[in-house]
Write an enzyme that holds these catalytic residues in place. Structure first.
Site, PDB file in Angstrom:
ATOM      1  N   HIS A   1      -2.480  20.609 -14.310  1.00  0.00           N
ATOM      2  CA  HIS A   1      -1.900  20.372 -12.986  1.00  0.00           C
ATOM      3  C   HIS A   1      -1.968  21.670 -12.189  1.00  0.00           C
ATOM      4  CE1 HIS A   1       0.782  16.685 -14.124  1.00  0.00           C
ATOM      5  NE2 HIS A   1      -0.457  16.581 -14.588  1.00  0.00           N
TER       6      HIS A   1
ATOM      7  N   GLU B   1       0.219  23.272 -10.524  1.00  0.00           N
ATOM      8  CA  GLU B   1       1.333  24.184 -10.777  1.00  0.00           C
ATOM      9  C   GLU B   1       1.134  24.961 -12.077  1.00  0.00           C
ATOM     10  OE1 GLU B   1       1.451  20.879 -10.099  1.00  0.00           O
ATOM     11  OE2 GLU B   1       3.462  20.294  -9.491  1.00  0.00           O
TER      12      GLU B   1
ATOM     13  N   CYS C   1       5.720  20.206 -15.032  1.00  0.00           N
ATOM     14  CA  CYS C   1       5.616  21.336 -14.116  1.00  0.00           C
ATOM     15  C   CYS C   1       6.985  21.863 -13.696  1.00  0.00           C
ATOM     16  CB  CYS C   1       4.780  20.938 -12.906  1.00  0.00           C
ATOM     17  SG  CYS C   1       3.067  20.539 -13.359  1.00  0.00           S
TER      18      CYS C   1
END
Length: 145
Positions: free
Chosen positions: A46, A48, A79
């Site tokens: 992801h 993040e 995250c």
């Protein structure tokens, strides 16, 4: 947030969910990333997570107390947890996620009792264009398939 939005557009160009993230310390961008789950075949890729990893490498420390994470969508459970575990000073997100967001949407993980770090959370910064980008991406996916 506009830099994170640009990262989200890069994700879309690679047929990834259009989420972008930027880490800033003392006014300097130390990391920028976009979703790469499909391209890397990695469910943890992801925006993040990638940005946090880059920021830690850039400063040579996993503790990001002085850092601000700007992200175009409210972080998921993974995250949100990484934001706390990396000791981010603050997380600023654009589009809220009432289904999977864990910094105030579906859950406010930062408010769990017993945490040894409290991350400051702000939502809604450039929410409209970031929400529109996500909606357009998923609308296209639904009509294509």
């Amino acid at each position: 947030m506009s830099l994170a939005f640009n990262e989200a557009r890069k994700a879309w160009a690679k047929d990834e969910v259009p989420v972008g993230a930027v880490v800033v310390i003392e006014g300097q961008v130390v990391a920028r990333a976009h979703n790469q789950v499909e391209g890397l075949g990695d469910p943890t890729a992801h925006a993040e997570m990638l940005a946090i990893t880059q920021a830690s490498a850039a400063i040579g420390d996993w503790r990001l107390n002085a850092a601000s994470l700007y992200v175009t969508k409210e972080p998921c459970p993974m995250c949100a947890g990484a934001s706390i575990m990396s000791r981010l000073g603050e997380v600023i997100f654009a589009a809220a996620d009432p289904k999977m967001g864990c910094l105030g949407g579906a859950l406010a993980v930062q408010d769990l009792p017993g945490l040894n770090h409290r991350v400051v959370v702000r939502g809604g910064v450039l929410a409209e264009p970031c929400s529109q980008l996500l909606q357009a991406y998923f609308r296209g996916k639904r009509s294509a398939g």
